[in-house]
Design a protein around this motif. Sequence first.
Motif, mmCIF file in Angstrom:
data_model
loop_
_atom_site.group_PDB
_atom_site.id
_atom_site.type_symbol
_atom_site.label_atom_id
_atom_site.label_comp_id
_atom_site.label_asym_id
_atom_site.label_seq_id
_atom_site.Cartn_x
_atom_site.Cartn_y
_atom_site.Cartn_z
ATOM 1 N N LYS A 66 46.232 40.293 35.366
ATOM 2 C CA LYS A 66 46.094 41.732 35.575
ATOM 3 C C LYS A 66 44.665 42.181 35.304
ATOM 4 O O LYS A 66 43.998 41.647 34.425
ATOM 5 C CB LYS A 66 47.049 42.490 34.642
ATOM 6 C CG LYS A 66 47.020 43.999 34.832
ATOM 7 C CD LYS A 66 48.067 44.690 33.978
ATOM 8 C CE LYS A 66 47.973 46.203 34.134
ATOM 9 N NZ LYS A 66 48.964 46.896 33.316
ATOM 10 N N ASN A 67 44.226 43.181 36.072
ATOM 11 C CA ASN A 67 42.931 43.820 35.848
ATOM 12 C C ASN A 67 43.157 44.982 34.881
ATOM 13 O O ASN A 67 43.726 46.007 35.241
ATOM 14 C CB ASN A 67 42.341 44.322 37.165
ATOM 15 C CG ASN A 67 40.986 44.967 36.996
ATOM 16 O OD1 ASN A 67 40.500 45.162 35.881
ATOM 17 N ND2 ASN A 67 40.360 45.321 38.106
ATOM 18 N N ASN A 73 36.784 47.205 40.073
ATOM 19 C CA ASN A 73 37.490 46.239 40.910
ATOM 20 C C ASN A 73 36.936 44.857 40.578
ATOM 21 O O ASN A 73 35.736 44.705 40.357
ATOM 22 C CB ASN A 73 37.254 46.519 42.392
ATOM 23 C CG ASN A 73 37.908 47.799 42.861
ATOM 24 O OD1 ASN A 73 38.748 48.376 42.175
ATOM 25 N ND2 ASN A 73 37.525 48.251 44.030
ATOM 26 N N LEU A 97 41.307 42.717 42.789
ATOM 27 C CA LEU A 97 42.266 43.483 41.992
ATOM 28 C C LEU A 97 41.621 44.798 41.590
ATOM 29 O O LEU A 97 40.574 44.817 40.947
ATOM 30 C CB LEU A 97 42.671 42.711 40.741
ATOM 31 C CG LEU A 97 43.444 41.416 40.958
ATOM 32 C CD1 LEU A 97 43.763 40.762 39.626
ATOM 33 C CD2 LEU A 97 44.717 41.669 41.737
ATOM 34 N N GLN A 98 42.251 45.892 41.956
ATOM 35 C CA GLN A 98 41.796 47.214 41.552
ATOM 36 C C GLN A 98 42.236 47.445 40.103
ATOM 37 O O GLN A 98 43.098 46.734 39.586
ATOM 38 C CB GLN A 98 42.396 48.269 42.475
ATOM 39 C CG GLN A 98 41.947 48.131 43.905
ATOM 40 C CD GLN A 98 42.665 49.100 44.820
ATOM 41 O OE1 GLN A 98 43.586 49.796 44.435
ATOM 42 N NE2 GLN A 98 42.221 49.152 46.066
ATOM 43 N N ASP A 101 45.799 46.711 38.710
ATOM 44 C CA ASP A 101 46.494 45.849 39.668
ATOM 45 C C ASP A 101 46.695 44.455 39.066
ATOM 46 O O ASP A 101 46.025 44.068 38.115
ATOM 47 C CB ASP A 101 45.672 45.754 40.953
ATOM 48 C CG ASP A 101 46.496 45.338 42.159
ATOM 49 O OD1 ASP A 101 47.735 45.231 42.053
ATOM 50 O OD2 ASP A 101 45.887 45.101 43.226
ATOM 51 N N TYR A 102 47.613 43.701 39.645
ATOM 52 C CA TYR A 102 47.912 42.362 39.157
ATOM 53 C C TYR A 102 48.177 41.432 40.330
ATOM 54 O O TYR A 102 48.351 41.867 41.471
ATOM 55 C CB TYR A 102 49.140 42.391 38.237
ATOM 56 C CG TYR A 102 50.402 42.753 38.985
ATOM 57 C CD1 TYR A 102 51.204 41.770 39.559
ATOM 58 C CD2 TYR A 102 50.769 44.078 39.161
ATOM 59 C CE1 TYR A 102 52.342 42.099 40.281
ATOM 60 C CE2 TYR A 102 51.897 44.424 39.875
ATOM 61 C CZ TYR A 102 52.681 43.428 40.433
ATOM 62 O OH TYR A 102 53.791 43.764 41.156
ATOM 63 N N VAL A 103 48.212 40.137 40.043
ATOM 64 C CA VAL A 103 48.573 39.136 41.035
ATOM 65 C C VAL A 103 49.450 38.092 40.351
ATOM 66 O O VAL A 103 49.263 37.785 39.171
ATOM 67 C CB VAL A 103 47.325 38.470 41.672
ATOM 68 C CG1 VAL A 103 46.536 37.653 40.662
ATOM 69 C CG2 VAL A 103 47.702 37.620 42.870
ATOM 70 N N ASP A 114 47.660 40.150 49.673
ATOM 71 C CA ASP A 114 47.157 41.232 48.823
ATOM 72 C C ASP A 114 48.226 42.306 48.659
ATOM 73 O O ASP A 114 48.429 42.827 47.573
ATOM 74 C CB ASP A 114 45.890 41.852 49.415
ATOM 75 C CG ASP A 114 44.663 40.987 49.184
ATOM 76 O OD1 ASP A 114 44.686 40.136 48.277
ATOM 77 O OD2 ASP A 114 43.674 41.171 49.908
ATOM 78 N N ASN A 117 50.777 41.111 46.289
ATOM 79 C CA ASN A 117 50.220 40.698 44.985
ATOM 80 C C ASN A 117 50.571 39.253 44.643
ATOM 81 O O ASN A 117 50.981 38.947 43.520
ATOM 82 C CB ASN A 117 50.681 41.616 43.862
ATOM 83 C CG ASN A 117 50.121 43.002 43.992
ATOM 84 O OD1 ASN A 117 49.188 43.241 44.739
ATOM 85 N ND2 ASN A 117 50.694 43.939 43.279
#
Length: 167
Positions: A66-67, A73, A97-98, A101-103, A114, A117
């Motif tokens: 996570k950001n 960004n 990742l803004q 935001d997470y992936v 994207d 995620n």
Amino acid sequence: MRTSHTLAATAAAAAAVGLGLVAAVPAQAAEYSSALKIKGVQYDAPGRDSNKCSGGNTKNEYLTIKNYSRSTNVNLKGYKVKDAAGNTFTFKNSHTLQPGDYVHLRGGRGTDSDAGNVVYRQNCNFIWNNDKDTIYFYKPSGARADVHAYTKKANDRDGNGYITYHG
């Protein structure tokens, strides 16, 4: 007034150091120098472990990154994830990742998205051990962004195979 508090605090800190009362800095303190951190890990994929590319469950093993920045960004390209055995995944494609935001970095094969995620390791072998492991997360510069060691017994109290780190 401010000066006397500063001097008193400095004197107290010096005395504590001289007496050996200062605790060592935790090994994981460096993790906070990065906007990207490990939010959690599904280290034990639900179901019976099967690393078959077709019909296996490696895609259900994932790491959430996570950001945590409020304004920046961050592009994942060049970041690396590694386990204690040295298995390594490098983010080769751009994935920004803004803030907030997470992936999910998933095992198995699939199409990175994207919008969804998700990034796939394109490898059907499990990476995280079900009993214990260490997760290392590195910046493109090679500096450590985050690290977490876990054991199933100590860190997964509800036994669901998922551990949360930074919430």
